[in-house]
Design an enzyme around this catalytic site. Structure first.
Site, PDB file in Angstrom:
ATOM      1  N   ARG A  62       0.826  -1.218   0.000  1.00 43.37           N
ATOM      2  CA  ARG A  62       0.000   0.000   0.000  1.00 43.37           C
ATOM      3  C   ARG A  62       0.852   1.258   0.000  1.00 43.37           C
ATOM      4  O   ARG A  62       0.482   2.273  -0.593  1.00 43.37           O
ATOM      5  CB  ARG A  62      -0.965  -0.052   1.179  1.00 43.37           C
ATOM      6  CG  ARG A  62      -2.035  -1.136   0.920  1.00 43.37           C
ATOM      7  CD  ARG A  62      -3.001  -1.291   2.050  1.00 43.37           C
ATOM      8  NE  ARG A  62      -3.576  -0.029   2.457  1.00 43.37           N
ATOM      9  CZ  ARG A  62      -3.920   0.253   3.708  1.00 43.37           C
ATOM     10  NH1 ARG A  62      -3.729  -0.627   4.665  1.00 43.37           N
ATOM     11  NH2 ARG A  62      -4.451   1.411   3.990  1.00 43.37           N
TER      12      ARG A  62
ATOM     13  N   ASN B 278      -8.103   8.902   6.170  1.00 46.70           N
ATOM     14  CA  ASN B 278      -7.148   8.256   5.271  1.00 46.70           C
ATOM     15  C   ASN B 278      -5.726   8.317   5.809  1.00 46.70           C
ATOM     16  O   ASN B 278      -5.356   9.261   6.500  1.00 46.70           O
ATOM     17  CB  ASN B 278      -7.203   8.909   3.880  1.00 46.70           C
ATOM     18  CG  ASN B 278      -8.567   8.755   3.238  1.00 46.70           C
ATOM     19  OD1 ASN B 278      -9.351   7.925   3.678  1.00 46.70           O
ATOM     20  ND2 ASN B 278      -8.847   9.548   2.226  1.00 46.70           N
TER      21      ASN B 278
ATOM     22  N   HIS C 271      -6.422   8.430  11.633  1.00 40.42           N
ATOM     23  CA  HIS C 271      -6.020   7.022  11.713  1.00 40.42           C
ATOM     24  C   HIS C 271      -4.534   6.812  11.468  1.00 40.42           C
ATOM     25  O   HIS C 271      -4.116   5.691  11.200  1.00 40.42           O
ATOM     26  CB  HIS C 271      -6.856   6.178  10.739  1.00 40.42           C
ATOM     27  CG  HIS C 271      -8.319   6.099  11.102  1.00 40.42           C
ATOM     28  ND1 HIS C 271      -9.299   5.709  10.204  1.00 40.42           N
ATOM     29  CD2 HIS C 271      -8.967   6.349  12.272  1.00 40.42           C
ATOM     30  CE1 HIS C 271     -10.480   5.735  10.816  1.00 40.42           C
ATOM     31  NE2 HIS C 271     -10.306   6.124  12.067  1.00 40.42           N
TER      32      HIS C 271
ATOM     33  N   CYS D  67       8.094   2.452  16.793  1.00 39.83           N
ATOM     34  CA  CYS D  67       8.913   1.367  17.334  1.00 39.83           C
ATOM     35  C   CYS D  67       8.175   0.689  18.485  1.00 39.83           C
ATOM     36  O   CYS D  67       7.699   1.354  19.406  1.00 39.83           O
ATOM     37  CB  CYS D  67      10.268   1.899  17.804  1.00 39.83           C
ATOM     38  SG  CYS D  67      11.287   0.620  18.555  1.00 39.83           S
TER      39      CYS D  67
ATOM     40  N   CYS E  77      10.819   1.241  21.772  1.00 40.52           N
ATOM     41  CA  CYS E  77      11.049   2.557  22.399  1.00 40.52           C
ATOM     42  C   CYS E  77       9.920   3.547  22.110  1.00 40.52           C
ATOM     43  O   CYS E  77       9.904   4.646  22.655  1.00 40.52           O
ATOM     44  CB  CYS E  77      12.393   3.144  21.948  1.00 40.52           C
ATOM     45  SG  CYS E  77      12.411   3.735  20.244  1.00 40.52           S
TER      46      CYS E  77
ATOM     47  N   CYS F  16     -16.479  12.148  -6.519  1.00 37.43           N
ATOM     48  CA  CYS F  16     -16.165  13.432  -5.886  1.00 37.43           C
ATOM     49  C   CYS F  16     -15.145  14.245  -6.680  1.00 37.43           C
ATOM     50  O   CYS F  16     -15.056  15.457  -6.481  1.00 37.43           O
ATOM     51  CB  CYS F  16     -15.736  13.233  -4.434  1.00 37.43           C
ATOM     52  SG  CYS F  16     -14.277  12.207  -4.234  1.00 37.43           S
TER      53      CYS F  16
END
Ligand code: BJW
Ligand code: ZN
Length: 273
Positions: free
Chosen positions: A74, A110, A127, A135, A138, A264
């Protein structure tokens, strides 16, 4: 009747002209015309999996190699894509309204970064981001635009494979923390199902929603919480909500002041132009 026809573009232009504080909620559909698959519907599969199977902490614990292949793919798709006419029209509207002393903010579900690449400055990423890592050891969050993100993922992650899956990539060869003293396993800095949104991000979104006088909802199926509750919350205050979608979203239809059906990339430039 007092209530304008849902698809009345002229009536929308009147409301838009008078607005002082616009909030735009976007979902995967705003990037569909950039060639990025949406989650729900036919394009939502990667191999035999749906995002709901892979975008979870449990899936990552069970098979970090498989989940990294999915995200590597992705990332590469997004890096090869460009913002479309809808992203561009939103960035342009932000510049124009800002120059006029009006507020214009995007809250996006998105993780593709295309609003920023189109030039939008006021963007809340609810999101997380495909281009950030976190990580596990840490906790450091970093921007990462490497292609591929690590050598072992080069050529991996294809959405269609013939025959059995290749062997899992050993954990040491997956993306690792760049701090020499740490070397912890990295994960995508993305909010998976069952994980909470970052408190500061959610606070920011909620304060924007509380202040807006017009809300646009573009390319989201409005089923994933907490974002699914945003339009109902502003409509409750009497703020007009306009949806832009190729399909009607049953969860918010009854509260809409405007509904512009269609891609759109066409409807948004017409509405904001
Ligand atoms: C076009 C177009 C074109 C196409 N033009 N339009 C309350 C009730 C019930 C459940 C819950 C609840 N609170 C929390 C939950 C659990 C869960 C949830 O909501 N589940 C639902 C499915 C019911 N939520 C969470 O887990 C959230 N965490 C949370 O709330 O923590 C606290 C908590 C946890 C558990 C219980 C209770 C509280 C976190 C949600 C994180 C979402 N993450 C994902 C994956 C990201 C990973 C990744 O990218 O890999 O984010 S899920 C996925 O869906 C992704 C998206 O951002 C999100 C929304 O999808 P979106 O954008 O709407 O896309 P689609 O595909 O659904 O729709 C596309 C739309 O575009 C369609 O309408 C098309 O018609 C349209 N379209 N082309 C215009 N050209
Ligand atoms: Zn680390």
């Amino acid at each position: 009747s007092a209530r304008a026809c849902l698809s009345d573009m002229k009536a929308f232009h009147e409301v838009f002209k008078k607005s002082k504080n616009v909030v735009v909620l976007t979902g995967a559909g705003v990037s569909a015309e950039s060639g990025i698959p949406t989650f729900r519907g036919a394009g939502g599969f990667w191999r035999t999996y749906q995002a709901t199977d892979l975008a979870t902490p449990t899936a990552f614990k069970r098979d970090p190699s498989l989940v990294w292949e999915f995200y590597h793919y992705r990332r590469e798709v997004v890096m090869a894509s460009s913002p479309n006419k809808a992203h561009n029209a939103l960035a342009e509207a932000e510049r124009r309204l800002t120059a006029e002393g009006r507020q214009f903010n995007i809250i996006t579900q998105n993780v593709d970064g295309l609003h920023a690449r189109a030039g939008s400055l006021n963007v809340v990423e609810l999101h997380g981001s495909l281009m950030k890592t976190r990580c596990l050891k840490c906790g450091e969050v970093r921007v990462n635009n490497d292609s591929p993100i690590c050598e072992a993922l080069r050529g991996r992650g294809l959405p269609k494979i013939e025959g059995p899956s290749p062997p899992a990539i050993p954990s040491e060869e997956l993306p690792r923390c760049q701090k020499a003293s740490c070397k912890g396993l990295l994960r995508p800095h993305i909010v998976w199902f069952g994980e909470g949104l970052e408190r500061s991000v959610l606070d920011k979104a909620e304060s924007l929603l509380a202040e807006c006088d017009l809300c646009l909802v573009i390319g989201t199926s409005s089923v994933v919480y907490p974002a699914a509750a945003f339009a109902p919350t502003v409509a409750e205050r009497g703020v007009p909500v306009a949806e832009f979608n190729v399909e009607d979203s049953p969860t918010i239809h009854d509260l809409l002041a405007f509904y512009f059906k269609g891609p759109c990339g066409s409807t948004v430039p017409e509405a904001l132009g």
